[in-house]
Design an enzyme around this catalytic site. Structure first.
Site, PDB file in Angstrom:
ATOM      1  N   VAL A 192     -64.943 -40.062  30.339  1.00  0.00           N
ATOM      2  CA  VAL A 192     -65.056 -39.129  29.221  1.00  0.00           C
ATOM      3  C   VAL A 192     -63.763 -38.338  29.041  1.00  0.00           C
ATOM      4  O   VAL A 192     -63.336 -38.059  27.918  1.00  0.00           O
ATOM      5  CB  VAL A 192     -66.260 -38.188  29.423  1.00  0.00           C
ATOM      6  CG1 VAL A 192     -66.316 -37.138  28.322  1.00  0.00           C
ATOM      7  CG2 VAL A 192     -67.557 -38.991  29.445  1.00  0.00           C
ATOM      8  N   GLU A 193     -63.101 -37.993  30.151  1.00  0.00           N
ATOM      9  CA  GLU A 193     -61.880 -37.201  30.064  1.00  0.00           C
ATOM     10  C   GLU A 193     -60.716 -37.978  29.452  1.00  0.00           C
ATOM     11  O   GLU A 193     -60.021 -37.468  28.571  1.00  0.00           O
ATOM     12  CB  GLU A 193     -61.476 -36.707  31.465  1.00  0.00           C
ATOM     13  CG  GLU A 193     -62.345 -35.594  32.014  1.00  0.00           C
ATOM     14  CD  GLU A 193     -62.124 -34.271  31.289  1.00  0.00           C
ATOM     15  OE1 GLU A 193     -61.091 -34.123  30.594  1.00  0.00           O
ATOM     16  OE2 GLU A 193     -62.995 -33.388  31.409  1.00  0.00           O
ATOM     17  N   SER A 194     -60.476 -39.183  29.928  1.00  0.00           N
ATOM     18  CA  SER A 194     -59.239 -39.877  29.533  1.00  0.00           C
ATOM     19  C   SER A 194     -59.394 -41.360  29.289  1.00  0.00           C
ATOM     20  O   SER A 194     -58.390 -42.020  28.988  1.00  0.00           O
ATOM     21  CB  SER A 194     -58.190 -39.684  30.630  1.00  0.00           C
ATOM     22  OG  SER A 194     -58.557 -40.441  31.796  1.00  0.00           O
TER      23      SER A 194
END
Length: 304
Positions: A183-185
């Site tokens: 989800v972050e990167s």
């Protein structure tokens, strides 16, 4: 022989590796997978012992049983024996000799020295196991994650490998760590956000400094820093995945200010995406890392 075949089938069914690990099986050796799962099983087993006997934490037999069950599902014979003992003696779980007998038989098949003796009191192997040993839906039907991993570049597959390798060392389940990184990167080690969050785990400079990350664009350092923060948040919010994910996105201060997931559209969407990947809302935690947030006690009082 029939019993051995039945036991082997049960073991294959209930002790399968996590879906995210299976998804990257082509990029990992069997030994790496086994080592990662064994490390996490030992972490869960140690947590179970601590909760069962009140060693450094408040005694909590129910939580001990949950830790033992997950460690057993990962193949730890000592956890199978300990959980069987709890079912045999109604410690933290209702007494169930059928469950206990099966768990002792599983442990005995893996050469646990005391398990076969205990079967004299609980009866023979029946194949009956507690629900917590049954693989969850996301683990049995994880085609979406498999297809996602198949589309990753070789560089990002290596990032996945590093997340899986390091997560157990920080007491973080590999699948939860992968959910955050995805989800972050999307596993991009060069990602930089408009707010200057950097790398795979999107560490802002303050968080990188807090967890001793010297170079946030070094994938391994970045992942280790993100995992250290997740370990801290898991202890601070007592394994509540929604609160941990919200704090990772918006900061623990925002979660405490709103006494829950902040009403930010970005954070609420972030939490739902993490839960969508992880499919579990509680996670084991080490209470020795940091005292828990005061909002948890307030929430418990408000619910009474």
């Amino acid at each position: 022989m029939k019993l051995r075949h039945a036991f082997t089938a049960l073991l294959l069914c209930h002790l399968g590796t996590a879906g995210a690990v299976a998804a990257s099986r082509d990029a990992l050796t069997p030994r790496q997978i086994d080592e990662a799962m064994a490390q996490h099983a030992q972490y869960l087993l140690a947590a179970g012992v601590a909760f069962e006997h009140g060693e450094g934490v408040a005694r909590d037999p129910e939580r001990a049983a949950a830790c033992y069950c997950e460690a057993a599902r990962l193949g730890a014979p000592e956890a199978m024996f300990s959980l069987g003992w709890m079912y045999a003696n109604a410690r933290g779980v209702p007494r169930d000799d059928a469950y206990a007998g099966t768990l002792f038989a599983m442990a005995a098949m893996l050469d646990h020295p005391q398990a076969s003796k205990m079967q004299r009191y609980t009866g023979d192997y029946t194949g009956s196991v507690p629900a917590c040993l049954t693989a969850p839906d996301w683990e049995r039907y994880d085609g979406v994650v498999t297809r996602l991993m198949a589309r990753l570049s070789p560089e990002r597959r290596q990032v996945v490998n590093t997340v899986i390798e390091l997560a157990p060392r920080f007491g973080v389940e590999p699948r939860f760590a992968l959910a955050i990184a995805a989800v972050e990167s999307a596993f991009n080690p060069a990602a930089i956000s408009p707010k200057n969050a950097q790398g795979v785990m999107q560490l802002i400079p303050e968080t990188a400094a807090r967890f001793n990350v010297q170079n946030a664009l070094d994938a391994r350092q970045n992942i280790a820093g993100g995992l250290a923060y997740l370990r801290w948040l898991l202890a601070y919010f007592e394994g509540d995945v929604r609160l941990v994910a919200a704090a990772y996105n918006a900061g623990e201060g925002a979660v405490e200010r709103y006494q829950g997931v902040p009403p930010y559209a970005e954070t609420q969407a972030y939490v739902e995406r993490v839960i969508g990947y992880y499919q579990v809302e509680t996670h084991p935690f080490d209470s020795r890392v940091v005292p828990s947030s005061s909002i948890l006690a307030q929430t418990r009082l408000a619910s009474q």
